[in-house]
Design an enzyme around this catalytic site. Structure first.
Site, short mmCIF file in Angstrom:
data_model
loop_
_atom_site.label_atom_id
_atom_site.label_comp_id
_atom_site.label_asym_id
_atom_site.label_seq_id
_atom_site.Cartn_x
_atom_site.Cartn_y
_atom_site.Cartn_z
N CYS A 101 -2.46 52.04 39.29
CA CYS A 101 -1.12 52.26 39.83
C CYS A 101 -0.47 53.52 39.27
CB CYS A 101 -0.23 51.06 39.53
SG CYS A 101 -0.85 49.56 40.30
N CYS A 182 -2.67 52.54 44.05
CA CYS A 182 -1.60 51.53 44.06
C CYS A 182 -0.31 52.19 43.61
CB CYS A 182 -2.04 50.38 43.15
SG CYS A 182 -0.75 49.59 42.18
#
Ligand SMILES: *[C@@H]1O[C@H](CO)[C@@H](O)[C@H](O)[C@H]1NC(C)=O
Ligand SMILES: *[C@@H]1O[C@H](CO)[C@@H](O)[C@H](O)[C@H]1NC(C)=O
Ligand SMILES: *[C@@H]1O[C@H](CO)[C@@H](O)[C@H](O)[C@H]1NC(C)=O
Ligand SMILES: *[C@@H]1O[C@H](CO)[C@@H](O)[C@H](O)[C@H]1NC(C)=O
Ligand SMILES: *[C@@H]1O[C@H](CO)[C@@H](O)[C@H](O)[C@H]1NC(C)=O
Length: 276
Positions: A101, A182
């Site tokens: 992420c 992400c």
């Protein structure tokens, strides 16, 4: 008359000596070349495996011999124009990308600048800094039908045929890398060229379509520009990018200079999120 005969015999002898001398020299040269070839100094193809292994060993926690064997399953013994991205399934299963992420950086036509930046800043990771991207970065390889060897010369180029080992590998790796993105995703594009988002680029054809909300929330385009750049964030190709992007993903475009990038990478890591 006597002297004439002696002189021509002398000439013949000299010619024979010259011939034998040249022959001996040739023999020595051939022997030296043969020895060099056998010990591997000669015009042998450079091997791919040592480079692959050395780069792989820089990553901890992998059995590099297994990674190499899984990689070889993709192309060894195959027609070099008949390798699809599925051929690398065993490799991708063995070394999957972990979902990451807010740190993934994609790029197009900014290879040197983006890697200088990611190396300096350690905020972002490009595919070339992952194990699979790094072991094969800049290399060429292929197999041959009926052979168990890896070749590094005489392989098809990127555009020679679609299903070549190198192109299928990068298409596959970049697709899986995009699938692992992400949160916030960044993409460094080139503002010095007319079309920063080119439909033929790997980024356009293979990566953008794989960003899906809610896994990916935002795409930040970092357009590396100069004073008198060819393009800016208003360029029509970037409008196309927005059209192709999942509409729920928010989009931003920032024009930055190479000097801005340098300043940004000098900042402490907690400012990674707001470099631009
Ligand atoms: C953009 O592309 C040009 C032309 O290929 C190249 O000279 C320049 O270095 C690139 N800019 C960046 C930031 O990579
Ligand atoms: C990348 O960094 C190296 C070393 O710091 C430098 O020599 C080179 O010019 C840089 N390349 C680009 C394209 O900024
Ligand atoms: C290829 O096959 C030969 C003979 O079967 C074997 O000796 C050799 O080790 C193999 N090479 C590779 C790279 O697998
Ligand atoms: C962006 O480029 C276009 C033409 O290429 C120009 O008309 C426009 O003024 C530029 N916009 C900015 C904010 O520099
Ligand atoms: C902007 O994008 C379009 C293609 O989408 C391209 O034809 C055009 O030349 C680009 N650059 C400029 C400076 O307008």
């Amino acid at each position: 008359m006597e002297r004439g005969v002696t002189r021509s015999a002398e000439k013949r002898r000299r010619r024979r000596r010259l011939f034998l001398g040249a022959f001996a020299l040739l023999l020595v040269v051939v022997v030296i070349l043969a020895v060099l070839y056998v010990v591997g100094v000669g015009p042998k193809e450079p091997a791919l495996k040592p480079t692959f292994m050395e780069r792989c060993e820089a990553f901890k926690g992998y059995e590099c011999e297994d990674v190499w064997n899984a990689f070889q399953l993709g192309y060894v013994g195959k027609d070099p124009c008949g390798v699809t991205h599925e051929a690398y399934d065993p490799l991708m299963v063995g070394v999957p990308f972990r979902s990451t992420c807010n740190r993934l950086m994609f790029w197009s036509k900014t290879k040197d600048v983006v890697h200088n930046f990611t190396k300096e800043s350690s905020c972002y990771v490009t595919v070339e800094e992952t194990l699979l991207g790094s072991v094969l970065d800049g290399l060429t390889w292929c197999g041959k039908e009926g052979s168990n060897e890896t070749f590094t010369t005489g392989c098809p180029g990127w555009t020679d045929c679609e299903n070549n080992p190198v192109r299928s590998f990068w298409n596959r790796v970049s697709a899986d890398f995009a699938d692992s993105a992400c949160g916030d995703v960044a993409a460094m594009l080139n503002g010095s060229i007319a079309t920063p988002f080119h439909p033929d680029s790997v980024f356009a054809s293979n990566e953008v379509k794989r960003f899906h909300f809610p896994r990916v929330k935002r795409l930040q385009v970092v357009l590396v520009s100069q004073e008198n750049s060819a393009t800016n964030c208003t360029n029509a190709s970037l409008k196309n990018l927005q059209k192709e992007l999942d509409p729920k993903i928010s989009y931003e475009c920032r024009e930055v200079t190479e000097a801005d990038l340098h300043d940004c990478s000098a900042r402490p890591k907690e400012f990674c999120g707001n470099c631009w």
